[in-house]
Structures are given as C-alpha cells and as structure tokens.
Design a protein around this motif. Structure first.
Motif, PDB file in Angstrom:
ATOM      1  N   GLN A 115       0.851  -1.179   0.000  1.00 35.38           N
ATOM      2  CA  GLN A 115       0.000   0.000   0.000  1.00 35.38           C
ATOM      3  C   GLN A 115       0.892   1.235   0.000  1.00 35.38           C
ATOM      4  O   GLN A 115       1.965   1.226   0.580  1.00 35.38           O
ATOM      5  CB  GLN A 115      -0.853   0.012   1.265  1.00 35.38           C
ATOM      6  N   HIS A 116       0.371   2.277  -0.642  1.00 39.79           N
ATOM      7  CA  HIS A 116       1.185   3.452  -0.869  1.00 39.79           C
ATOM      8  C   HIS A 116       0.229   4.626  -0.676  1.00 39.79           C
ATOM      9  O   HIS A 116      -0.536   4.945  -1.567  1.00 39.79           O
ATOM     10  CB  HIS A 116       1.656   3.336  -2.327  1.00 39.79           C
ATOM     11  N   ASP A 117       0.247   5.212   0.561  1.00 41.47           N
ATOM     12  CA  ASP A 117      -0.718   6.287   0.834  1.00 41.47           C
ATOM     13  C   ASP A 117      -0.304   7.564   0.130  1.00 41.47           C
ATOM     14  O   ASP A 117       0.836   7.986   0.245  1.00 41.47           O
ATOM     15  CB  ASP A 117      -0.790   6.550   2.347  1.00 41.47           C
TER      16      ASP A 117
ATOM     17  N   PRO B 260       4.634  20.325  -1.862  1.00 38.27           N
ATOM     18  CA  PRO B 260       5.886  19.886  -2.495  1.00 38.27           C
ATOM     19  C   PRO B 260       5.629  18.873  -3.607  1.00 38.27           C
ATOM     20  O   PRO B 260       4.583  18.232  -3.632  1.00 38.27           O
ATOM     21  CB  PRO B 260       6.670  19.248  -1.344  1.00 38.27           C
ATOM     22  N   SER B 261       6.593  18.721  -4.491  1.00 35.28           N
ATOM     23  CA  SER B 261       6.461  17.756  -5.590  1.00 35.28           C
ATOM     24  C   SER B 261       6.256  16.355  -5.031  1.00 35.28           C
ATOM     25  O   SER B 261       6.879  15.970  -4.051  1.00 35.28           O
ATOM     26  CB  SER B 261       7.726  17.758  -6.449  1.00 35.28           C
ATOM     27  N   GLY B 262       5.343  15.643  -5.647  1.00 35.45           N
ATOM     28  CA  GLY B 262       5.121  14.251  -5.261  1.00 35.45           C
ATOM     29  C   GLY B 262       4.213  14.077  -4.068  1.00 35.45           C
ATOM     30  O   GLY B 262       4.051  12.969  -3.562  1.00 35.45           O
ATOM     31  N   CYS B 263       3.564  15.166  -3.594  1.00 38.15           N
ATOM     32  CA  CYS B 263       2.740  15.035  -2.399  1.00 38.15           C
ATOM     33  C   CYS B 263       1.351  14.521  -2.724  1.00 38.15           C
ATOM     34  O   CYS B 263       0.590  14.152  -1.830  1.00 38.15           O
ATOM     35  CB  CYS B 263       2.665  16.354  -1.630  1.00 38.15           C
ATOM     36  N   GLY B 264       1.000  14.468  -3.991  1.00 39.09           N
ATOM     37  CA  GLY B 264      -0.309  13.909  -4.346  1.00 39.09           C
ATOM     38  C   GLY B 264      -1.252  14.909  -4.994  1.00 39.09           C
ATOM     39  O   GLY B 264      -2.449  14.668  -5.082  1.00 39.09           O
ATOM     40  N   LYS B 265      -0.710  16.023  -5.474  1.00 36.49           N
ATOM     41  CA  LYS B 265      -1.572  17.064  -6.039  1.00 36.49           C
ATOM     42  C   LYS B 265      -2.248  16.617  -7.333  1.00 36.49           C
ATOM     43  O   LYS B 265      -3.466  16.749  -7.496  1.00 36.49           O
ATOM     44  CB  LYS B 265      -0.750  18.344  -6.295  1.00 36.49           C
ATOM     45  N   SER B 266      -1.455  16.080  -8.256  1.00 34.05           N
ATOM     46  CA  SER B 266      -2.051  15.658  -9.527  1.00 34.05           C
ATOM     47  C   SER B 266      -3.046  14.526  -9.308  1.00 34.05           C
ATOM     48  O   SER B 266      -4.099  14.472  -9.952  1.00 34.05           O
ATOM     49  CB  SER B 266      -0.956  15.200 -10.504  1.00 34.05           C
ATOM     50  N   THR B 267      -2.718  13.651  -8.379  1.00 31.63           N
ATOM     51  CA  THR B 267      -3.625  12.555  -8.035  1.00 31.63           C
ATOM     52  C   THR B 267      -4.971  13.112  -7.582  1.00 31.63           C
ATOM     53  O   THR B 267      -6.040  12.639  -7.979  1.00 31.63           O
ATOM     54  CB  THR B 267      -2.999  11.704  -6.912  1.00 31.63           C
ATOM     55  N   MET B 268      -4.906  14.152  -6.757  1.00 34.69           N
ATOM     56  CA  MET B 268      -6.127  14.756  -6.248  1.00 34.69           C
ATOM     57  C   MET B 268      -6.942  15.382  -7.383  1.00 34.69           C
ATOM     58  O   MET B 268      -8.163  15.226  -7.435  1.00 34.69           O
ATOM     59  CB  MET B 268      -5.743  15.839  -5.232  1.00 34.69           C
TER      60      MET B 268
HETATM   61  N1  ADP Z   1      -0.820   5.469 -11.067  1.00 29.28           N
HETATM   62  C1  ADP Z   1      -0.005   5.473  -9.992  1.00 29.28           C
HETATM   63  N2  ADP Z   1       0.365   4.312  -9.401  1.00 29.28           N
HETATM   64  C2  ADP Z   1       1.166   4.307  -8.326  1.00 29.28           C
HETATM   65  N3  ADP Z   1       1.642   5.412  -7.751  1.00 29.28           N
HETATM   66  C3  ADP Z   1       1.313   6.603  -8.272  1.00 29.28           C
HETATM   67  C4  ADP Z   1       0.475   6.703  -9.420  1.00 29.28           C
HETATM   68  N4  ADP Z   1       0.298   8.009  -9.728  1.00 29.28           N
HETATM   69  C5  ADP Z   1       1.021   8.695  -8.814  1.00 29.28           C
HETATM   70  N5  ADP Z   1       1.625   7.856  -7.919  1.00 29.28           N
HETATM   71  C6  ADP Z   1       2.455   8.261  -6.792  1.00 29.28           C
HETATM   72  O1  ADP Z   1       1.695   9.123  -5.999  1.00 29.28           O
HETATM   73  C7  ADP Z   1       2.494  10.175  -5.500  1.00 29.28           C
HETATM   74  C8  ADP Z   1       1.881  11.512  -5.841  1.00 29.28           C
HETATM   75  O2  ADP Z   1       1.934  11.740  -7.229  1.00 29.28           O
HETATM   76  P1  ADP Z   1       1.360  13.070  -7.865  1.00 29.28           P
HETATM   77  O3  ADP Z   1      -0.051  13.212  -7.479  1.00 29.28           O
HETATM   78  O4  ADP Z   1       1.650  13.026  -9.308  1.00 29.28           O
HETATM   79  O5  ADP Z   1       2.261  14.172  -7.158  1.00 29.28           O
HETATM   80  P2  ADP Z   1       2.327  15.753  -7.423  1.00 29.28           P
HETATM   81  O6  ADP Z   1       1.944  16.372  -6.135  1.00 29.28           O
HETATM   82  O7  ADP Z   1       3.747  16.055  -7.756  1.00 29.28           O
HETATM   83  O8  ADP Z   1       1.406  16.077  -8.543  1.00 29.28           O
HETATM   84  C9  ADP Z   1       3.886   9.980  -6.083  1.00 29.28           C
HETATM   85  O9  ADP Z   1       4.681   9.389  -5.079  1.00 29.28           O
HETATM   86  C10 ADP Z   1       3.670   9.043  -7.209  1.00 29.28           C
HETATM   87  O10 ADP Z   1       4.786   8.213  -7.359  1.00 29.28           O
END
Ligand code: ADP
Ligand code: MG
Lengths: 242, 245
Positions: free
Chosen positions: A19-21, A41-49
């Motif tokens: 699992q990867h929160d 910060p970069s990689g904190c989950g912004k694009s995911t959100m």
């Molecule tokens: N499809 C995915 N599968 C697994 N991990 C992901 C996936 N997309 C993003 N991540 C992980 O989630 C974290 C947040 O990514 P992201 O939302 O892109 O960050 P940022 O804040 O820079 O936009 C990163 O550690 C990335 O490696």
C-alpha cells in the motif's frame, strides 16, 4: 455552484502489493468565482487529487461533489495535445460551439495568433502550455483545473503567462483550482490557499487572501509569501522576497 | 531517376541472361512483350488481371476490417485477448496451402472458398498488429477526451484512429504483399480464371513467354498500386510528424 471536497484517503497499490498512501485527508469547499490554490511539495499527491476531482479516478475513500454536468476545463501537467491536429484544431475539437471572435480573442491574449496552423510537435513547452490553456478556456468551463501551468518555464515567461492566466480568470464566474509548488505564484493568483503536507497529503493550513488579485501590491505579496514560507519551513525563509 | 536506372539495369540483365540461357528457357524482353500485347489485344490479360484484382480487393478488405475490429477488441479487453489468443496462435501457424486446400474441400471449388481462404491467411497478422496498436493507446489522451466530454465518434476519429493509423498502415502493407502471393496459389489450385490460373496453364504447356507475360503484368499492377495508393496514403498519415531534415 460549489465544489465540495472531502477525500479521506487515497492509496495506490504497487505491483508488489504494497500500500502506498498518497492522500491522507483533504477537505475544502470552493465557490464559483473563487480561485483555490493547492500548494505542496512535488510528489505530495496534487495531480492525483486533481484526477479525483475531475472524475477520472473513482477509487478513493471520501466524497467529492461537483456541480452536476459542469463543463470541466483541465490543463494537465503535461499539455496533452493531439500531435496530429493543428493548434486551432486541438482547440476547436473540444469546443465546437466557440465562435471565431472568441477564439481570436483567446489566441490574442495567449500570444498564439501566429501559431494557429502549427502542429504541437513544432511548439516549445511554453507555447504548448498556452494551447492547453486556450483549449481549457475555449469551452467556457464552469470548473477550471490548472495543474502546475507555470512549472519548468523560465522566470520571465512564467510571469507573462501568469498575468495572462490572471486576465483570463478575472471576470469569469468559474470555480478555479490551481496546483503549484511555487508559493509566489500561489499568492499572486489565488483567493484561498491550501497548504499541503508532503506525501501523504493533508491540508496543513488554509489561508484566505482578502485583497482582490488586481490590487495586490508587490510588498503585500512578498509579506504573505514570507509568512507562508515560515509556516512551511518553521523558520524564516531564506529566499529573497524582493 | 535512380529508379529508372535500376529498372534499365534489370532489363539489360534479363536480356543478357537470355543470350546465355537460350530463348527456350529465358525468352528476351521483346518476345515477352509481343505475347503481352497479343494477350492485351484479345482482352484475356485484362480479364484475368481484373478477376485477380477483384479477389485481392475483396479478401483484403474483409481481412483488414475483421482483423482490425478483432485486434482492437483484443487489445482493449483482457477477456477477449484471453479467449482469442489460442485461435490466433493456431491461425498464425497454419500454412497458407493447408488453409486453401481445406477451404476448397469444405466449401467446394467456389469463389467464396477462394476469397475466404485468402482472407483467413491474412487475418491473424492484421489482428496481431492492431492488438499491438490498441495496447499502445495513450491513457493520457484518453483522460483528456473524457474530461472534455468528447462524444464517442469524435474521440474515435480524432484521438484513437490517428494513434492506430501507423498500425493499420503496417498491417495493410504487409497484408497486401501476403495477399498478392496467396491469391495466385488459390487461383492455381481451384479457380478457372485469374492470373494464377493462367500461370498454371502456361506451366503445363511449358509456355515460358506466356508465363512471364502474366507474371510481369501482375507485378506491374502490384507496383502501380503500391506507389499510387499505398505510399501516398502513408505519406498523408504522417503529415503531422516534424520532418527529419
Ligand atoms: N498510477 C499510480 N500508481 C502508483 N503510484 C502513483 C500513481 N500516480 C502517482 N503515484 C504516486 O503518488 C504520488 C503523488 O503523485 P502526484 O499526485 O503526481 O504528485 P504531485 O503532487 O507532484 O502532482 C507519487 O509518489 C507518485 O509516485
Ligand atoms: Mg503533479
């Protein structure tokens, strides 16, 4: 019209099954005409959100309520243009209702007039971003999402594009959500800032900026920026705020 | 220019070769040309060429459209891939001759059998190529189309099809050259007309000028279609690619 976000958690499962929160609790609301900025910060989950908010990812714990059927204008972190369609076709394709006058005005503001017939492969990153912006604005969005629209551009270019974005957002009653890791950009463009922690993202603080965007002077911007840097780093920012 | 030169060298080699091998084994170009003109005058040449071309067109279209649809499905839907894979492997490894003979045995020496046999030979490679294409579709562009609520047809036409088109072109090109070869065998074995049939007749009579006249006319038609149809089509598809200097 209102955006209500309450994401309790979002996890990715790695191929190995771990699992990867990525998000650990982000809640806020945003009204039409407001510009919310997620700063983290970069990689904190912004694009995911943002993908969750746009309805591209339904696999999360929590609730997101968007205005039903709202037109979404999304400027992705990478421009995501169709390489086999010209600049103009890329924009027209998603916005068949946009008339010539509106497109001309958009291309004028975003300095794309000379590039209408170019293909994306012929554009610099700065220009490709502008096309992605033109595409998002052309549909007259009700919900506008901007994912780091100024990242990896040189300082002068970023400043110009920031002013153009400010001009385009101003006077529209749109729910705007901007993502950036640059505090200065956040303070110049946002009405309400949400400071995010490193991964997994939580909202550390919510800061409204009451002065209207157009009236913010450099001194005020510098002061707010400094204040935010202090909160993030827990110490005075070393950055030269002038 | 270099093409013409290369063609002239080929012709000269042929002529010189015929001097050494003797007219009986390798007739010189003028002899073959005379036969070609005679066959053209009588209308036989165009009749047989036309029939062969019609078979190629039908079998090619059938195999391409069916193959593209199946390949796309297998590339996008996992279950379809699992179900289709054993069939695909079987078809890929079935020799062309076996397919043709079986088709004639099961469906009789008919036009349907011939066209089906040719199409079945081409089908699996089209499926494999298009499956590759469907697997390589960009998720990022898919998301873009979803967010901007592109209607299904528009998305297919402007987002998906352009990504598949290099694969379609590749399948068409390799498929066409396969079909060119197989159609003659199918005609030789079970059709009373067409270039393949005529070549069979010439073989039985040991009529080498006739054999060469038909083979070369056929090759000329293939070449013409490749340069006038296939190559401009491919050039059109890659119009948007920045050109290498
Ligand atoms: N499809 C995915 N599968 C697994 N991990 C992901 C996936 N997309 C993003 N991540 C992980 O989630 C974290 C947040 O990514 P992201 O939302 O892109 O960050 P940022 O804040 O820079 O936009 C990163 O550690 C990335 O490696
Ligand atoms: Mg990001």
């Amino acid at each position: 019209m209102r955006l209500e976000v309450d994401i309790a958690s979002k996890t990715f499962k790695s191929a190995a099954g771990e699992q990867h929160d990525v998000i650990a609790g982000v809640a806020f609301t945003l009204d039409a005409g407001e510009v919310g900025v997620l700063v983290g910060p970069s990689g904190c989950g912004k694009s995911t959100m943002l993908r969750i908010l746009a309805g591209l990812d339904h696999d999360f714990q929590g609730r997101v309520s968007r205005p039903a059927g709202a037109r979404i204008g999304f400027v992705f972190q990478e421009p995501r243009l169709l390489p086999w369609r010209s600049v103009e076709e890329n924009v027209r394709l998603v916005a068949p209702l946009a008339n010539e006058a509106k497109l001309s005005a958009l291309f004028e503001i975003l300095e794309l007039k000379a590039h209408r017939n170019h293909f994306p492969g012929e554009l610099s990153l700065g220009l490709a971003r502008r096309v992605a912006l033109a595409r998002a604005f052309a549909i007259e969005p009700e919900f506008l999402i901007l994912d780091e629209p100024l990242a990896s551009l040189d300082v002068a270019l970023a400043a110009r594009l920031r002013d153009e974005i400010a001009m385009l957002i101003g006077g529209r009653s749109v729910i705007t959500l901007l993502v950036t890791h640059d505090v200065d950009d956040a303070v110049r463009l946002g009405d309400r800032l949400f400071l995010l922690s490193p991964r997994p993202a939580r909202v550390l603080a919510e800061l409204p900026i009451r002065t209207p965007r157009s009236k913010r002077g450099d001194a005020e911007i510098a002061a707010i920026t400094l204040d935010i840097m202090r909160r993030i780093n827990g110490a005075p920012a070393e950055r030269d705020a002038s | 220019m270099p093409r013409l030169l290369s063609f002239a060298v080929l012709l000269a080699t042929w002529w010189i070769g015929s001097l050494f091998a003797g007219d009986a084994k390798l007739p010189p170009p003028p002899t073959v040309l005379t036969v070609m003109i005679a066959e053209a005058r009588s209308g036989d040449l165009f009749f047989h060429l036309g029939l062969t071309l019609a078979r190629v067109t039908l079998a090619f279209t059938l195999a391409m459209s069916l193959g593209a649809a199946i390949g796309y499905l297998m590339g996008r839907v996992r279950l379809a891939d699992r179900l289709g894979d054993p069939w695909l492997i079987l078809l890929l490894n079935l020799p062309a001759l076996v397919v043709i003979v079986l088709a004639y045995i099961w469906a009789g020496l008919t036009e349907v059998a011939a066209i089906a046999a040719i199409a079945i030979n081409k089908l699996p490679t089209a499926v494999v190529t298009l499956r590759e294409g469907a697997r390589a579709l960009e998720a990022a562009l898919d998301e873009m189309a979803t967010v901007f609520a592109l209607p299904r047809w528009k998305k297919f036409r402007h987002v998906i099809l352009p990504q598949l088109s290099p694969y379609i072109a590749a399948a068409a090109r390799s498929g066409l050259s396969l079909v060119w070869k197989i159609v003659l065998v199918a005609e030789l074995l079970g059709r009373p007309n067409g270039v393949g049939f005529e070549i069979g007749v010439a073989f039985q009579l040991f009529d080498i000028p006739l054999l060469l006249a038909y083979s070369l006319s056929f090759a000329a038609v293939v070449l013409l279609i490749e340069t006038l149809l296939v190559q401009p089509f491919e050039a059109r598809l890659s119009r948007w690619r920045p050109r290498a200097a």
